[in-house]
Design an enzyme around this catalytic site. Structure first.
Site, PDB file in Angstrom:
ATOM      1  N   LEU A 100       0.838  -1.209   0.000  1.00 37.44           N
ATOM      2  CA  LEU A 100       0.000   0.000   0.000  1.00 37.44           C
ATOM      3  C   LEU A 100       0.865   1.249   0.000  1.00 37.44           C
ATOM      4  CD1 LEU A 100      -2.501  -1.112   2.789  1.00 37.44           C
ATOM      5  CD2 LEU A 100      -3.020  -0.902   0.362  1.00 37.44           C
ATOM      6  N   GLU A 102       5.054   2.918   1.470  1.00 43.20           N
ATOM      7  CA  GLU A 102       6.319   2.637   2.131  1.00 43.20           C
ATOM      8  C   GLU A 102       6.781   3.875   2.884  1.00 43.20           C
ATOM      9  OE1 GLU A 102       9.053   0.809  -0.474  1.00 43.20           O
ATOM     10  OE2 GLU A 102      10.572   0.585   1.079  1.00 43.20           O
ATOM     11  N   TYR A 105      10.358   3.495   7.831  1.00 45.30           N
ATOM     12  CA  TYR A 105      10.556   2.348   8.714  1.00 45.30           C
ATOM     13  C   TYR A 105      10.323   1.010   8.026  1.00 45.30           C
ATOM     14  CZ  TYR A 105      11.086   5.377  12.699  1.00 45.30           C
ATOM     15  OH  TYR A 105      11.569   6.308  13.577  1.00 45.30           O
ATOM     16  N   ASP A 221       3.653  15.296  15.136  1.00 41.95           N
ATOM     17  CA  ASP A 221       3.946  15.187  13.695  1.00 41.95           C
ATOM     18  C   ASP A 221       2.647  15.208  12.878  1.00 41.95           C
ATOM     19  OD1 ASP A 221       5.661  15.082  11.532  1.00 41.95           O
ATOM     20  OD2 ASP A 221       5.869  12.905  11.565  1.00 41.95           O
TER      21      ASP A 221
END
Ligand SMILES: Nc1ncnc2c1ncn2[C@@H]1O[C@H](COP(=O)(O)OP(=O)(O)OP(=O)(O)O)[C@@H](O)[C@H]1O
Length: 447
Positions: A100, A102, A105, A221
């Protein structure tokens, strides 16, 4: 804006993109000694190449030594193109599907829970790769600990955590989402949403943030790249890698480290403050997110990370365009105040005129549909072809073989089919039933 400014500072920016390099190289594994496929005796061409699938390449986890690599020149006429065979893989009770996306991590793949028949997403983390990322293992542990206790409709749910000690892999099984706001923005005209649509997402972001702050969690974040959408347009806050759980017994929200994405960082972090209010960091980055969703731009831009942080530190944002209208402009200016204490609280934002009244869709404006990286508007389940390969292909063979044996009068097979058909069901009916159960399986209850 350079996309790197929208990624976490703590990511493995300076490291080579090992995953991609592995792929390139693993398809052309260079022999160190003569072998039958790659003779080193000067004979002209390799006779065959072992093609590895993504998982096999992952499992190799090559520690690349660039000096040992060499490439065989192959004439394009000698290349045989084959469509990649879908090999069905299970991890526990989950059937693996396609990639789906990347992140820094690891890869995220689609999965199907074979018991609940429910679509899931799994983040696949390799211990070795985590060790190469600054604070990698700590960030993942923190993310797991936080997600285990967080339960809210606008926060991504961690459903399961699986380990494979042999392969040194960890699987974080999460709710399945169909798209990322960032990807939708990138594909929309002017890279922005109509205010009507942005209002819906922003309201859900406020709900999720209110819950997190109520639990003493600062996300640190918030950005469109960390806001996912489910099929029914529910927004999910994700990526808790740099989030922080505040001290339960403290009435303050003081934080000490900021590792978020540069374009979304507030002036106090850009200026290197040793301590700062965590909640006001999330308010600031939600303001940048709203600015970005409604204008297609950022309040601060810069040619590189240093210039960008310098501009944020100076605190003179590009004023929100007048076309946004007075209520939204006022809200953005308030959320992006340089002084953290002057930024509104979540409750004040909720009471703001722009949040209170849903803006209508203007003439000619269209809602931007959730968009997956696969550009598949139907968001079809990618696990299905793997299931067909596993079950349907063998059923095809089974029936084909049996029909052939019946035709040739093989007694053994007749005995077997009599036993098999003792419930009186005809072969063609059984075939149809099998076929329809194969086809129906993944769409039974895909949430
Ligand atoms: N629950 C999910 N459902 C569907 N797709 C997902 C899900 N989680 C992640 N993805 C996809 O995988 C991609 C990588 O996600 P991940 O959280 O690993 O990294 P990221 O936040 O994009 O990057 P980084 O970790 O470097 O900040 C996302 O951009 C998205 O496309």
């Amino acid at each position: 804006m350079d996309p790197r400014m929208c990624r976490k500072i703590s990511s493995s920016e300076s490291l080579p993109d090992a995953e991609n390099v592995e792929f390139e190289v693993a398809n052309m594994i260079a022999p160190q000694e003569s072998d039958e496929n790659f003779p080193l005796d000067g004979s002209p061409e390799p006779r065959s190449v072992a093609w590895l699938d993504d998982d096999e390449i992952d499992d190799l986890d090559l520690n690349l030594d660039q000096s040992n690599l060499f490439f065989h020149r192959v004439d394009s006429a000698d290349i045989i193109y084959r469509s990649k065979k879908k090999k069905c893989k299970m991890v526990g009770k989950y059937v693996m599907g396609d990639i789906l996306g990347e992140g820094s991590y690891g890869k995220v793949k689609e999965m199907l829970d074979s018991e609940m028949l429910c679509r899931r997403a799994v983040k696949i983390l390799k211990k070795r790769k985590l060790r190469r990322i600054p604070n990698g293992e700590q960030n993942v542990q923190r993310e797991i600990q936080l997600l285990r206790i967080l339960k809210h409709k606008n926060v991504i749910e961690l459903v399961d955590v699986l380990y494979n000690d042999e392969k040194q892999k960890m699987y974080l099984v999460m709710e399945f989402c169909v798209g990322v706001l960032q990807d939708m923005l990138e594909s929309s005209p002017g890279k922005k949403f109509p205010q009507h649509q942005a209002h819906g997402y922003f309201s859900q972001l406020l709900d999720g943030l209110e819950y997190l702050h109520g639990q003493g969690v600062v996300h640190k974040d918030i950005k469109p790249g960390n806001l996912l959408l489910t099929l029914n347009q529910t927004l999910k806050i994700t990526d808790f890698g740099v989030a922080e759980a505040l001290d339960m017994f403290s009435s303050e929200d003081t934080c000490y480290t900021g590792q978020g994405s540069p374009a979304f960082q507030p002036p106090e972090i850009a200026n290197g403050a040793e301590t700062f209010s965590g909640f006001k960091v999330d308010i600031w980055s939600s303001g940048v997110t709203l600015y970005n969703m409604t204008t297609g731009r950022y309040p601060y831009e810069g040619d590189n990370v240093y210039r960008l942080l310098e501009a944020i530190g100076r605190g003179e944002p590009a004023p929100p365009p007048a076309t946004l209208g007075p209520p939204l402009r006022a809200l953005l200016i308030h959320m992006l105040r340089r002084e953290p204490s002057q930024r509104p609280t979540l409750q004040e934002i909720r009471r703001h005129a722009w949040v209170q009244a849903i803006p209508s869709l203007e003439n000619g404006e269209k809602m931007i549909p959730p968009r997956s990286r696969r550009s598949d508007e139907l968001h079809s389940c990618t696990v299905l072809p793997y299931l067909v390969e596993r079950h349907y292909a063998s059923a095809q063979n089974y029936f084909a073989e049996r029909d052939m044996r019946n035709e040739t009068g093989d007694g053994g097979s007749r005995t077997m089919s009599t036993a098999e058909l003792s419930d009186g069901e005809s072969t063609s009916r059984r075939k149809r039933r099998w076929h329809s159960s194969c086809g129906r399986l993944p769409s039974c209850r895909l949430t």
